[in-house]
Motif scaffolding. Sequence first.
Motif, mmCIF file in Angstrom:
data_model
loop_
_atom_site.group_PDB
_atom_site.id
_atom_site.type_symbol
_atom_site.label_atom_id
_atom_site.label_comp_id
_atom_site.label_asym_id
_atom_site.label_seq_id
_atom_site.Cartn_x
_atom_site.Cartn_y
_atom_site.Cartn_z
ATOM 1 N N PHE A 166 -7.058 -36.481 -49.641
ATOM 2 C CA PHE A 166 -7.995 -37.274 -50.443
ATOM 3 C C PHE A 166 -9.175 -37.780 -49.621
ATOM 4 N N ASN A 167 -9.609 -36.991 -48.664
ATOM 5 C CA ASN A 167 -10.762 -37.334 -47.857
ATOM 6 C C ASN A 167 -12.005 -36.929 -48.634
ATOM 7 N N VAL A 168 -12.811 -37.882 -48.988
ATOM 8 C CA VAL A 168 -14.001 -37.597 -49.769
ATOM 9 C C VAL A 168 -15.202 -38.086 -48.978
ATOM 10 N N VAL A 169 -16.301 -37.357 -49.057
ATOM 11 C CA VAL A 169 -17.501 -37.810 -48.374
ATOM 12 C C VAL A 169 -17.859 -39.189 -48.894
ATOM 13 N N ASN A 170 -17.994 -39.324 -50.177
ATOM 14 C CA ASN A 170 -18.285 -40.607 -50.792
ATOM 15 C C ASN A 170 -18.572 -40.355 -52.257
ATOM 16 N N ASP A 171 -18.310 -41.307 -53.110
ATOM 17 C CA ASP A 171 -18.619 -41.134 -54.528
ATOM 18 C C ASP A 171 -20.113 -41.056 -54.786
ATOM 19 N N ALA A 172 -20.912 -41.411 -53.802
ATOM 20 C CA ALA A 172 -22.359 -41.390 -54.006
ATOM 21 C C ALA A 172 -22.924 -39.988 -54.087
ATOM 22 N N ILE A 173 -22.180 -38.986 -53.600
ATOM 23 C CA ILE A 173 -22.646 -37.605 -53.754
ATOM 24 C C ILE A 173 -22.618 -37.295 -55.239
ATOM 25 N N GLU A 174 -23.583 -36.538 -55.693
ATOM 26 C CA GLU A 174 -23.599 -36.147 -57.103
ATOM 27 C C GLU A 174 -22.256 -35.531 -57.424
ATOM 28 N N LYS A 175 -21.651 -35.965 -58.512
ATOM 29 C CA LYS A 175 -20.301 -35.533 -58.853
ATOM 30 C C LYS A 175 -20.322 -34.245 -59.652
ATOM 31 N N GLN A 176 -20.898 -33.238 -59.041
ATOM 32 C CA GLN A 176 -20.915 -31.917 -59.685
ATOM 33 C C GLN A 176 -20.763 -30.860 -58.617
ATOM 34 N N ILE A 177 -20.134 -29.755 -59.006
ATOM 35 C CA ILE A 177 -20.057 -28.607 -58.107
ATOM 36 C C ILE A 177 -20.655 -27.412 -58.811
ATOM 37 N N GLY A 217 -29.568 -25.865 -54.313
ATOM 38 C CA GLY A 217 -30.029 -26.655 -53.184
ATOM 39 C C GLY A 217 -29.000 -27.604 -52.604
ATOM 40 N N GLN A 218 -29.505 -28.674 -51.999
ATOM 41 C CA GLN A 218 -28.679 -29.588 -51.226
ATOM 42 C C GLN A 218 -28.258 -30.836 -51.992
ATOM 43 N N ARG A 219 -28.368 -30.820 -53.295
ATOM 44 C CA ARG A 219 -27.959 -31.983 -54.077
ATOM 45 C C ARG A 219 -26.524 -31.889 -54.569
ATOM 46 N N ILE A 250 -20.511 -28.343 -47.949
ATOM 47 C CA ILE A 250 -21.180 -29.625 -48.169
ATOM 48 C C ILE A 250 -22.529 -29.627 -47.454
ATOM 49 N N PRO A 251 -23.590 -30.018 -48.143
ATOM 50 C CA PRO A 251 -24.881 -30.129 -47.470
ATOM 51 C C PRO A 251 -24.876 -31.256 -46.436
ATOM 52 N N ILE A 252 -25.426 -30.981 -45.280
ATOM 53 C CA ILE A 252 -25.555 -32.008 -44.234
ATOM 54 C C ILE A 252 -26.366 -33.184 -44.770
ATOM 55 N N GLU A 253 -27.397 -32.886 -45.521
ATOM 56 C CA GLU A 253 -28.249 -33.936 -46.092
ATOM 57 C C GLU A 253 -27.433 -34.890 -46.958
ATOM 58 N N ALA A 254 -26.495 -34.360 -47.737
ATOM 59 C CA ALA A 254 -25.661 -35.213 -48.599
ATOM 60 C C ALA A 254 -24.789 -36.132 -47.761
ATOM 61 N N ILE A 255 -24.201 -35.601 -46.693
ATOM 62 C CA ILE A 255 -23.369 -36.438 -45.816
ATOM 63 C C ILE A 255 -24.222 -37.522 -45.187
#
Length: 178
Positions: A167-178, A94-96, A148-153
């Motif tokens: 080193f452009n990262v969406v944010n550390d708040a996204i779950e740190k798993q792939i 899913g989108q997490r 990247i899920p739109i919902e996560a952004i």
Amino acid sequence: IVVIYNKPISEIEYLGGLKDSDILIYDNSLKPQTPPANIFYFHNANNVGVSRAYNYGKELAIKLQKDFLIILDQDTSFNQDILETYVQYANEFGQRYIYAPIVKNGERIYSPFIEGRYRNHPQNMSDFNYEKKYNIEGKSIINSGMMIPIEAINNVGDFNENIKLDFNVVNDAIEKQI
């Protein structure tokens, strides 16, 4: 989203294989180009970097009612089977999560990359334990090829436009798993 700079669109090899996709080419070149009819195109001669391109692409994806973005560079090279794998994983998880490729050259892995190491010292394939869900805490992943899920952004905020390239990262708040 394909971000380009001074590269003719006709020389982007993988575009032909993405015919069933909505593609945005965000062109940071000085001079605009004429894209193929089936491609969204935006030209910005100010060469503002990838962050603004990603944010522009996210807004287009929302208008097109898409759930995910895949970000690519003009020189990205990939096996197009990865798109089927992304769909499979997105259906499963899913989108997490963010979905990122393992970027390697021979027996050396360049992404995910262990933070604190120099770029020319990637980890060896023999040291890497692949898992479908991989904790990226303490690691960096290459933007290009990432889905990247739109919902996560939307949950963590847009890409930081003060960061132009690496080193452009969406944010550390996204779950740190792939």
